[in-house]
Motif scaffolding. Structure first.
Motif, PDB file in Angstrom:
ATOM      1  N   THR A   1      -2.336  -2.374 -12.906  1.00  0.00           N
ATOM      2  CA  THR A   1      -1.385  -3.229 -13.611  1.00  0.00           C
ATOM      3  C   THR A   1      -0.105  -3.468 -12.808  1.00  0.00           C
ATOM      4  OG1 THR A   1      -0.562  -1.256 -14.761  1.00  0.00           O
ATOM      5  CG2 THR A   1      -2.228  -2.583 -15.895  1.00  0.00           C
ATOM      6  N   THR A   2       0.187  -2.601 -11.844  1.00  0.00           N
ATOM      7  CA  THR A   2       1.388  -2.802 -11.021  1.00  0.00           C
ATOM      8  C   THR A   2       1.067  -3.399  -9.665  1.00  0.00           C
ATOM      9  OG1 THR A   2       1.233  -0.520 -10.199  1.00  0.00           O
ATOM     10  CG2 THR A   2       2.576  -0.909 -12.163  1.00  0.00           C
ATOM     11  N   GLN A   3      -0.035  -2.977  -9.050  1.00  0.00           N
ATOM     12  CA  GLN A   3      -0.374  -3.459  -7.712  1.00  0.00           C
ATOM     13  C   GLN A   3      -1.088  -4.807  -7.759  1.00  0.00           C
ATOM     14  OE1 GLN A   3      -3.245  -1.354  -4.877  1.00  0.00           O
ATOM     15  NE2 GLN A   3      -1.274  -0.467  -4.263  1.00  0.00           N
ATOM     16  N   GLY A   4      -1.884  -5.030  -8.827  1.00  0.00           N
ATOM     17  CA  GLY A   4      -2.614  -6.291  -8.938  1.00  0.00           C
ATOM     18  C   GLY A   4      -1.723  -7.519  -8.907  1.00  0.00           C
ATOM     19  N   PRO A   5      -0.628  -7.546  -9.710  1.00  0.00           N
ATOM     20  CA  PRO A   5       0.254  -8.720  -9.664  1.00  0.00           C
ATOM     21  C   PRO A   5       0.884  -8.954  -8.301  1.00  0.00           C
ATOM     22  CG  PRO A   5       0.634  -7.448 -11.669  1.00  0.00           C
ATOM     23  CD  PRO A   5      -0.286  -6.639 -10.817  1.00  0.00           C
ATOM     24  N   ILE A   6       1.163  -7.883  -7.540  1.00  0.00           N
ATOM     25  CA  ILE A   6       1.747  -8.054  -6.207  1.00  0.00           C
ATOM     26  C   ILE A   6       0.765  -8.782  -5.294  1.00  0.00           C
ATOM     27  CG2 ILE A   6       2.633  -6.842  -4.178  1.00  0.00           C
ATOM     28  CD1 ILE A   6       3.573  -4.611  -6.027  1.00  0.00           C
ATOM     29  N   MET A   7      -0.519  -8.394  -5.358  1.00  0.00           N
ATOM     30  CA  MET A   7      -1.544  -9.078  -4.549  1.00  0.00           C
ATOM     31  C   MET A   7      -1.613 -10.561  -4.885  1.00  0.00           C
ATOM     32  SD  MET A   7      -4.838  -6.563  -4.227  1.00  0.00           S
ATOM     33  CE  MET A   7      -4.762  -4.961  -3.445  1.00  0.00           C
TER      34      MET A   7
ATOM     35  N   ASP B   1      -3.576   3.568  -3.703  1.00  0.00           N
ATOM     36  CA  ASP B   1      -2.821   4.002  -4.883  1.00  0.00           C
ATOM     37  C   ASP B   1      -2.054   5.290  -4.640  1.00  0.00           C
ATOM     38  OD1 ASP B   1      -4.967   5.693  -4.708  1.00  0.00           O
ATOM     39  OD2 ASP B   1      -5.497   5.625  -6.828  1.00  0.00           O
ATOM     40  N   GLY B   2      -2.047   5.749  -3.388  1.00  0.00           N
ATOM     41  CA  GLY B   2      -1.282   6.936  -3.028  1.00  0.00           C
ATOM     42  C   GLY B   2      -2.054   8.232  -3.091  1.00  0.00           C
ATOM     43  N   ARG B   3      -3.287   8.223  -3.557  1.00  0.00           N
ATOM     44  CA  ARG B   3      -4.089   9.447  -3.643  1.00  0.00           C
ATOM     45  C   ARG B   3      -4.605   9.869  -2.267  1.00  0.00           C
ATOM     46  NH1 ARG B   3      -9.049   8.712  -7.042  1.00  0.00           N
ATOM     47  NH2 ARG B   3      -8.768   6.486  -6.605  1.00  0.00           N
ATOM     48  N   ASP B   4      -4.959  11.172  -2.171  1.00  0.00           N
ATOM     49  CA  ASP B   4      -5.677  11.644  -0.991  1.00  0.00           C
ATOM     50  C   ASP B   4      -7.117  11.129  -1.043  1.00  0.00           C
ATOM     51  OD1 ASP B   4      -3.438  13.016  -0.158  1.00  0.00           O
ATOM     52  OD2 ASP B   4      -4.030  14.892  -1.165  1.00  0.00           O
ATOM     53  N   LEU B   5      -7.842  11.260   0.070  1.00  0.00           N
ATOM     54  CA  LEU B   5      -9.182  10.690   0.166  1.00  0.00           C
ATOM     55  C   LEU B   5     -10.154  11.310  -0.837  1.00  0.00           C
ATOM     56  CD1 LEU B   5      -9.590  10.489   4.067  1.00  0.00           C
ATOM     57  CD2 LEU B   5      -8.662   8.779   2.489  1.00  0.00           C
ATOM     58  N   GLU B   6     -10.003  12.608  -1.154  1.00  0.00           N
ATOM     59  CA  GLU B   6     -10.931  13.294  -2.049  1.00  0.00           C
ATOM     60  C   GLU B   6     -10.351  13.535  -3.442  1.00  0.00           C
ATOM     61  OE1 GLU B   6     -12.847  16.738  -0.436  1.00  0.00           O
ATOM     62  OE2 GLU B   6     -12.873  15.942   1.609  1.00  0.00           O
ATOM     63  N   GLU B   7      -9.205  12.964  -3.716  1.00  0.00           N
ATOM     64  CA  GLU B   7      -8.526  13.232  -4.988  1.00  0.00           C
ATOM     65  C   GLU B   7      -9.139  12.413  -6.123  1.00  0.00           C
ATOM     66  OE1 GLU B   7      -3.979  13.053  -6.846  1.00  0.00           O
ATOM     67  OE2 GLU B   7      -4.332  12.798  -4.691  1.00  0.00           O
ATOM     68  N   ILE B   8      -9.322  13.048  -7.283  1.00  0.00           N
ATOM     69  CA  ILE B   8      -9.856  12.401  -8.479  1.00  0.00           C
ATOM     70  C   ILE B   8      -8.687  11.954  -9.359  1.00  0.00           C
ATOM     71  CG2 ILE B   8     -11.440  12.636 -10.438  1.00  0.00           C
ATOM     72  CD1 ILE B   8     -12.730  13.044  -7.691  1.00  0.00           C
ATOM     73  N   ARG B   9      -8.819  10.811  -9.987  1.00  0.00           N
ATOM     74  CA  ARG B   9      -7.772  10.326 -10.887  1.00  0.00           C
ATOM     75  C   ARG B   9      -7.613  11.235 -12.107  1.00  0.00           C
ATOM     76  NH1 ARG B   9      -9.846   4.302 -11.754  1.00  0.00           N
ATOM     77  NH2 ARG B   9     -11.839   5.356 -11.304  1.00  0.00           N
ATOM     78  N   HIS B  10      -6.525  11.053 -12.820  1.00  0.00           N
ATOM     79  CA  HIS B  10      -6.235  11.880 -13.992  1.00  0.00           C
ATOM     80  C   HIS B  10      -7.336  11.715 -15.035  1.00  0.00           C
ATOM     81  CE1 HIS B  10      -4.001  13.970 -17.090  1.00  0.00           C
ATOM     82  NE2 HIS B  10      -4.202  12.943 -17.913  1.00  0.00           N
ATOM     83  N   LEU B  11      -7.772  12.854 -15.602  1.00  0.00           N
ATOM     84  CA  LEU B  11      -8.853  12.860 -16.583  1.00  0.00           C
ATOM     85  C   LEU B  11      -8.312  13.178 -17.972  1.00  0.00           C
ATOM     86  CD1 LEU B  11     -11.465  14.912 -14.511  1.00  0.00           C
ATOM     87  CD2 LEU B  11     -11.540  12.461 -14.960  1.00  0.00           C
TER      88      LEU B  11
ATOM     89  N   TYR C   1       0.816  -1.208   0.000  1.00  0.00           N
ATOM     90  CA  TYR C   1       0.000   0.000   0.000  1.00  0.00           C
ATOM     91  C   TYR C   1       0.854   1.264   0.000  1.00  0.00           C
ATOM     92  CZ  TYR C   1      -4.316  -2.655   0.872  1.00  0.00           C
ATOM     93  OH  TYR C   1      -5.402  -3.497   0.759  1.00  0.00           O
ATOM     94  N   VAL C   2       1.969   1.245   0.722  1.00  0.00           N
ATOM     95  CA  VAL C   2       2.854   2.415   0.755  1.00  0.00           C
ATOM     96  C   VAL C   2       3.427   2.674  -0.631  1.00  0.00           C
ATOM     97  CG1 VAL C   2       5.040   3.307   1.653  1.00  0.00           C
ATOM     98  CG2 VAL C   2       3.427   2.210   3.202  1.00  0.00           C
ATOM     99  N   GLY C   3       3.714   1.601  -1.365  1.00  0.00           N
ATOM    100  CA  GLY C   3       4.279   1.744  -2.705  1.00  0.00           C
ATOM    101  C   GLY C   3       3.300   2.305  -3.713  1.00  0.00           C
ATOM    102  N   GLY C   4       2.003   2.243  -3.400  1.00  0.00           N
ATOM    103  CA  GLY C   4       0.995   2.772  -4.318  1.00  0.00           C
ATOM    104  C   GLY C   4       0.981   1.998  -5.622  1.00  0.00           C
ATOM    105  N   GLY C   5       0.679   2.706  -6.710  1.00  0.00           N
ATOM    106  CA  GLY C   5       0.687   2.066  -8.011  1.00  0.00           C
ATOM    107  C   GLY C   5      -0.696   1.939  -8.615  1.00  0.00           C
TER     108      GLY C   5
END
Length: 862
Positions: free
Chosen positions: A355-361, A408-418, A348-352
């Motif tokens: 496609t990057t975090q799924g394989p780790i899980m 994924d490293g975002r803040d609680l209210e942050e929107i992903r890139h559009l 979780y600290v590494g974020g991602g």
């Protein structure tokens, strides 16, 4: 009074009474010695004893009423062979309109007695029947609840029948699928963990009075059937519909269809007596405060229904099956925590991204299964997976609560890139590519005339939709392979949600006469593809030149809880623009769409035991901020709808004619309307029952010419359906040479029916002032072999003309034609000769017959 002998405290509710009609009350016979206690209390109450004396007489028993201000419970032996029937009558609900005097009656014990639970629910002349059934043994190897739901609105309930070929109610229609989802969503999270019996909920609308929607009643009926069964659902679930009249500022409970005509809100709320479980609603740009009021208003009625059903369950006597629940060994979770907590925190600290975090899980899960699946104690793979999922949930919540950071490293209210594009498909009327993080949708808009409307047969009648949105979720969008074809229930539900989000912003048909179809193809998915369909669909509408009122955007909110088994509390963490991972591991999926001023639709699903109103207010405010952020980005790409329609869109004109002249415009067998379409180069022409005519063409001048011609055609009136009609002139008649009997003609097909085909064998005047000469080729004269289905046979030939022979006039003056005779003439090299009188064959004498008989006998003997 009902007296239940158990460990609960005695709560008498009657201080004194001089008389008591015992026939109105029942007892729960599963408690030994109950009848004697019941009689004893009747004697005491008849002598006006006090609460203290009642308490002493009951000797520790609990005394509870079978009636309250809002409901009553009755029991009798009116079932088959004297079977006991229990009946819950809900007379009044908080917020119910004074004019709504019809009670909700739920009955069990009379119908469907072999199901685990079965009820009929009646309100007015509407009756629903719902059952809950389960397999006798749990399914092995499952890590999910095997629950299926089916709902059917029988056409016979409204005194009609299906329009299908075999006149049988078939596969569920779209609105029935949506009702199935409404039933499933509030019940699924409340059934006990570890229940692996195949469970099926079925419901039918048996009688329908057409007054109000059956959807909330279907939820109540199905949930009550489950609650009365041995399926481990420990809380009663209820649902209501809420409407809102903005002019009167009035909320309406379970409004009628007439009331909904003036409602700016259609909201279905489901929950228990403690909290809200599900919300499904559409609104006309209403503010968040009004939505919260509506939910709170609806939940008060839900609380009353759920309390009554739980009391009803005590009367019926329910026992839940708990001995087959599949639970993991208690020490397993501690072992999983010890092995994986640090590794999960590091991930979780590494974020991602997905496609990057799924394989780790996946790697961590394989390590865990390998470590705990072998050794002295072998744990089941499903148990290990569930324990690992629980760890992922808890650590995600604890990280978010402590640091304000997400997986994924975002803040609680942050929107992903559009990222957005409009008009990127050249030949499509309107198109948009909408990307938010790893969720992506291609949205397209197609415009057409009224003939493109979507027609749906319902028990209310045929519904014609001028606007519809179709959502497609192929397996490739998540990197998988799978079935493609007809839309699944999830696709139907997501498409309907996006469709209802956009409806309030569309112009009226008078302002914009086009039928509008939006398609959303999901090309990538990692959270809230339905809200991507809303944003992409809005851009596609604007790109097509649809003059929408306001741009619409949608966002999905999530929630993390420390205790997933409870109700949301002050410690709940609200997330904006959730990922697919946060949706899977969190406890809420709350979708909200609207413009800058208000909400057009929202949908709530949760996995805990309820959502408090305070948490909902917080989520709505956070969603509003996220919605405004997305609207800013959309307006940067396309600030407003394009001013002109694309060249690929046909132009449309609408006008009206007298309804009694409709037949004159259509013509016999559709001849006249087809001629207008062909002569004026129209794309289409539709005539409604009220006389409204809509024509479409790529040439504006042809639209004007067609309109002038049609108006001139009906200028003198007449030609309508049904004959009669004062002042109607005689129809023009054929003027031309008479047909020759026995002659073969090549004629244009003007009508196909079960009994035969109408063919025009001689043309009319070129200017259309007089019709051609038509005749009927009966189905028996259509082919040399027997034709069973005339319409299917002719359509399979794929021709517009037939060669037929004129046989003469029938006694009623109609012309009789034959394709069979024409074929015979063609094969014989010409017209058939007139039948000559056939000579009768010569008869044999008796002597000749005797010789033949003797010869046959000699052959048989040899």
């Amino acid at each position: 009074f009902e007296i239940c002998v158990d460990s609960r405290k005695l709560t008498p509710r009657l201080e004194s009474s001089s008389s008591l009609d015992s026939t109105k009350y029942t007892t729960m016979g599963r408690f030994p010695g109950l009848s004697s206690i019941y009689i004893c209390c009747l004697l005491y109450t008849s002598d006006a004893f006090t609460q203290h004396q009642l308490h002493s007489a009951a000797a520790g028993a609990r005394l509870s009423p079978l009636f309250s201000e809002n409901y009553s419970i009755e029991s009798d032996t009116s079932g088959p062979n004297g079977a006991q029937v229990h009946r819950l009558i809900i007379n009044k609900l908080p917020g119910q309109d004074e004019e709504d005097t019809q009670p909700i009656v739920i009955e069990t014990g009379k119908i469907g007695r072999q199901a685990a639970g079965a009820v009929t629910l009646t309100k007015g002349d509407t009756t629903l029947y719902a059952t809950a059934a389960r397999d006798s043994d749990p399914k092995e190897g499952l890590d999910f609840l095997p629950l299926s739901v089916d709902h059917q609105e029988r056409f016979s309930s409204a005194g009609t029948t299906s329009g299908s070929y075999n006149k049988r109610d078939g596969r569920p229609a779209e609105h029935e699928v949506l009702t199935c989802r409404l039933i499933d969503r509030p019940l699924r999270p409340l059934i006990a963990d570890g229940w692996r019996h195949e469970t099926q909920l079925l419901s039918w609308v048996l009688s329908y009075d057409g007054v109000r929607s059956c959807d909330p009643l279907a939820i109540v009926a199905s949930s009550t059937a489950v609650y009365l069964s041995d399926v481990p659902l420990h809380k009663a679930v209820a649902a209501v519909m809420v409407g809102y009249n903005k002019e009167e500022d009035k909320l309406m409970l379970n409004p009628t269809h007439d009331q909904m005509e003036n409602s700016q809100l259609q909201l279905i709320v489901a929950g228990t007596k403690d909290a809200v479980l599900m919300i499904e609603g559409a609104a006309d740009f209403l503010p968040e405060e009004t939505m919260v009021r509506a939910v709170e208003f609806g939940h008060k009625a839900i609380e009353a229904i759920a309390s009554a059903v739980e009391e009803f369950g005590e009367t019926v006597g329910i026992t839940k099956k708990m001995d087959t629940l599949i639970t993991a060994p208690p020490e397993l979770q501690e072992k999983v925590n010890a092995l994986m907590t640090e590794k999960v925190d590091a991930m979780y600290v590494g974020g991602g991204t997905k496609t990057t975090q799924g394989p780790i899980m996946k790697v961590l899960k394989k390590e865990l299964v390998a470590a705990l699946g072998e050794g002295e104690v072998e744990y089941e793979k499903n148990d290990i997976s569930n324990a690992f999922k629980d760890l992922l949930c808890r650590r995600m919540y604890e990280r978010a609560a402590a640091t304000g950071k997400r997986c994924d490293g975002r803040d609680l209210e942050e929107i992903r890139h559009l990222s957005m594009e409009a008009g990127f498909l050249p030949r499509v009327h309107g198109s948009a590519l909408f990307t938010r993080g790893e969720t992506q949708a291609i949205a397209t808009t197609t415009l057409g005339d009224s003939g493109m409307r979507q027609k749906i047969d319902k028990i209310d009648g045929t519904e014609e939709k001028r606007f519809y949105l179709q959502y497609t979720f192929p397996p490739s969008c998540v990197g998988e392979t799978g079935r493609v074809g007809a839309p699944g229930r999830r696709e139907v539900g997501h498409g309907n949600l996006a469709e209802r989000a956009l409806i309030p912003t569309l112009p009226s048909e008078k302002e914009f006469p086009y039928t509008i179809r939006v398609e959303s193809l999901i090309t990538e998915s990692h959270g809230s593809s339905s809200m991507a369909s809303v944003c992409g669909g809005c851009l596609a509408l604007m790109d097509a030149g649809v003059p929408i009122k306001q741009p619409i955007a949608g966002i999905a909110m999530g929630m993390l809880l420390g205790d997933k088994g409870g109700v949301s509390d002050d410690n709940a963490v609200i997330l904006s623009d959730i990922l697919g991972t946060e949706d899977a591991l969190g406890t809420m999926d709350f979708k909200v769409a609207g413009d800058r001023e208000g909400i057009t639709t929202f949908q709530l699903d949760i996995k805990c035991e309820g959502l408090s109103l305070d948490t909902m207010k917080k989520a709505l405010e956070q969603a509003r901020k996220g919605r405004l952020h997305i609207l800013d980005a959309m307006e940067g790409v396309l600030p407003s709808s394009r001013e002109t329609l694309p060249d690929t869109v046909p132009k449309i004109a609408s006008f009206s004619i007298p309804s009694e002249s409709i037949g004159k415009v259509i013509g016999p067998g559709g001849k006249q309307i087809r001629a207008v379409i062909e002569d004026f180069e129209l794309e289409g022409m539709n005539v409604d029952e009220d006389g409204n005519v809509q024509v479409s063409s790529f040439k504006q001048d042809k639209l004007k010419e067609a309109e002038e011609f049609v108006k001139g055609l009906v200028k003198d009136g007449g030609g309508g359906r049904g004959g009669g009609g004062g002042g109607r002139k005689d129809r023009p008649k054929y003027v031309g040479p008479d047909p020759v009997e026995g002659q073969v003609y090549t004629g244009k097909i003007t009508g196909i029916h079960n009994f035969g085909v109408f063919v025009e064998i001689l043309p009319g005047a070129e200017d259309g002032s007089t019709p051609g000469l038509e005749g009927l080729c009966h189905v028996s004269e259509l082919a040399q072999d027997r034709v069973r289905n005339c319409e299917g046979y002719v359509k399979s030939m794929n021709v517009e003309e037939l060669e037929v022979m004129y046989l003469g006039k029938q006694p009623n003056g109609k012309l009789s034609l034959s394709r069979k005779k024409a074929l015979e003439a063609k094969l014989g090299g010409g017209a058939p000769k007139k039948e000559e009188k056939k000579e009768e064959p010569a008869k044999m004498s008796n002597e000749e017959l005797d010789v033949i008989a003797a010869a046959i006998e000699s052959i048989q003997e040899s």
